[in-house]
Design a protein around this motif. Structure first.
Motif, PDB file in Angstrom:
ATOM      1  N   THR A 131       0.826  -1.215   0.000  1.00 18.99           N
ATOM      2  CA  THR A 131       0.000   0.000   0.000  1.00 18.99           C
ATOM      3  C   THR A 131       0.858   1.261   0.000  1.00 18.99           C
ATOM      4  OG1 THR A 131      -1.670  -1.208   1.266  1.00 18.99           O
ATOM      5  CG2 THR A 131      -1.897   1.192   1.171  1.00 18.99           C
ATOM      6  N   THR A 132       1.921   1.248   0.820  1.00 21.41           N
ATOM      7  CA  THR A 132       2.727   2.463   0.988  1.00 21.41           C
ATOM      8  C   THR A 132       4.066   2.424   0.250  1.00 21.41           C
ATOM      9  OG1 THR A 132       3.715   1.557   3.009  1.00 21.41           O
ATOM     10  CG2 THR A 132       1.696   2.872   3.257  1.00 21.41           C
ATOM     11  N   GLN A 133       4.465   1.233  -0.256  1.00 27.91           N
ATOM     12  CA  GLN A 133       5.801   1.105  -0.842  1.00 27.91           C
ATOM     13  C   GLN A 133       5.800   0.775  -2.332  1.00 27.91           C
ATOM     14  OE1 GLN A 133       7.098  -1.599   2.664  1.00 27.91           O
ATOM     15  NE2 GLN A 133       8.995  -0.627   1.969  1.00 27.91           N
ATOM     16  N   MET A 134       4.707   1.031  -2.998  1.00 27.77           N
ATOM     17  CA  MET A 134       4.632   0.700  -4.424  1.00 27.77           C
ATOM     18  C   MET A 134       5.654   1.506  -5.231  1.00 27.77           C
ATOM     19  SD  MET A 134       3.418  -1.472  -6.358  1.00 27.77           S
ATOM     20  CE  MET A 134       2.274  -2.211  -5.210  1.00 27.77           C
ATOM     21  N   LYS A 135       5.900   2.734  -4.815  1.00 25.43           N
ATOM     22  CA  LYS A 135       6.891   3.564  -5.499  1.00 25.43           C
ATOM     23  C   LYS A 135       8.284   2.938  -5.392  1.00 25.43           C
ATOM     24  CE  LYS A 135       8.674   8.302  -5.729  1.00 25.43           C
ATOM     25  NZ  LYS A 135       8.663   9.642  -5.103  1.00 25.43           N
TER      26      LYS A 135
END
Length: 432
Positions: A326-330
């Protein structure tokens, strides 16, 4: 005496590390155990790649199948026999379904199924209904008997109590594998008071219920299951081995589609790769066959297939870090680009793996999947769903836990003989 009721001249017993003995008196059960389709389960491990984490986990699907049969035999013969709610005509059907419930498992079971979009329950039913030794034994009971066994496994059989013995949230399948897997992995989590649970199980209408006096034993069972999933079944090292296994199979299929000339032709895989898998082809697959190919493919010219096979066979597994999609796709997108620049194909060397478990739940109207809840039989005769009476079970009921890991070959990233700057950047993002 008909074949369905025929008994052996003397009882046969299998020495068992979990149940002490597995008892067989019925001719039908003895004949089913002797079929080649059942004996094939000796060559398929119960826990897939877990042996690479817990070295004792070498037990087979055959071990487990005999254990499930023995638990069902004890429930029926010792607990249900003579009770008005129990139809004794269902006894042989229950025993056969228990023995054969895992018959269709393939090598490395769930990982194998995931890659090739297979379902072991489909193959279990195909073996029971097809041109097999198992089918011949079952047809000797009655022409429609194989169909009834297959219906129990498919959970479509008319008598839901029979189905619940094999498949529910407290069934013989789970009661065996939790104890058996705990024994062979050497952990203490999976142990619970099965003797107590068997003593308080009662047949009632279309389900098996538990006397309320046995509630604490059931709570212990549910917590044992919860611990086994997170400490054993979802162990991150086991998942690393599964990731590599899965990628080997993907790579071999892709190479086949690209007309790659294998030094060791994947003869056993042709029908799978081409979506033409027959039951006869499937039954030829076991883990010794898979290991043969993986060992042979270590010598292939394709560097990815060769490397992955070497890793699996020699237990040189991927490392992992915690990962939140959710928060680390980048970060994942950046790592994908950096892996390509470093000469590592992220399709095979950068893998997000997720595990999820729901320790206990009950049916809620409107949901697609109907779960068979555990019901308690109160002293008044009333039947109550377990989480309504147990604060412990209520606390975890309906609460799904999910865990994500990011897997990668640390050894290749620490080799800084080439592309040192790129690899250092990758390690920084990974937090290593």
């Amino acid at each position: 005496m008909s074949y369905a009721t025929e008994k052996l001249n003397e009882e046969k017993v299998f020495k068992d590390p979990v149940h002490r003995y597995v008892h067989v008196r019925d001719r039908v059960i003895w004949d089913l155990i002797g079929t080649k389709e059942f004996q094939r389960l000796r060559r398929i491990r119960q826990l897939g790649t877990t042996y690479l984490t817990f070295h004792g986990a070498e037990h087979s699907r055959l071990n487990h199948s005999l254990g499930v049969y023995e638990i069902v035999r004890r429930i029926i013969d010792d607990g249900f026999e003579g009770r008005p709610e129990w139809d004794s005509n269902e006894r042989l059907l229950c025993l056969c379904a228990a023995l054969l419930h895992d018959l269709g498992h393939g090598p490395f079971s769930h990982s194998f199924e995931k890659v090739f979009h297979l379902d072991h329950e489909d193959f279990t039913r195909a073996i029971i209904l097809g041109d097999t030794e198992v089918n011949a034994v079952l047809r000797n009971v009655k022409e429609e008997f194989p169909k009834h066994v297959a219906e129990v496994i498919a959970k479509t059989y008319k008598n839901k109590m029979v189905v619940s013995l094999i498949s529910s949230q407290i069934d013989a399948d789970r009661m065996d594998y939790l104890q058996r897997d705990a024994y062979f992995t050497g952990v203490s989590y999976g142990h619970f008071d099965m003797e107590r649970i068997l003593r308080v199980m009662r047949p009632r209408e279309d389900q098996v219920v538990i006397k309320s006096s046995g509630m604490h034993a059931v709570e212990d069972y549910i917590m044992s299951r919860y611990q086994m999933y997170w400490q054993v079944y979802f162990h991150p090292v086991t998942r690393s081995a599964e990731v590599i296994l899965t990628k080997i199979l993907h790579r071999a299929k892709q190479l086949h589609e690209e007309f790659y000339n294998f030094k060791h032709q994947p003869i056993h895989f042709y029908s799978i790769f081409e979506d033409e898998l027959t039951l006869q082809d499937y039954l030829k697959l076991d883990e010794s066959i898979i290991h043969y190919y993986f060992q042979a493919w270590e010598e292939e010219d394709d560097p990815i297939l060769s490397d992955l096979c070497r890793r699996f066979m020699n237990r040189n597994l991927f490392k992992y870090v915690e990962f939140n999609p959710t928060t680390q796709m980048k970060d994942l997108m950046e790592l994908n680009n950096l892996f390509k620049k470093a000469g590592l194909d992220p399709e095979y060397y950068l893998v997000v793996d997720s595990s999820s478990d729901l320790p206990y739940d009950f049916y809620r109207p409107g949901e697609e999947e109907e779960r068979l809840p555990i019901h308690l039989l109160m002293p008044t005769g009333e039947v109550r769903e377990l989480s309504r009476e147990s604060e412990i079970v209520d606390a975890i009921s309906g609460k799904r836990r999910t865990d994500h890991k990011l897997y990668f070959p640390l050894d290749l990233l620490q080799d800084v003989s080439t592309k040192k700057t790129i690899k250092r950047k990758i390690l920084e993002i990974l937090g290593i």
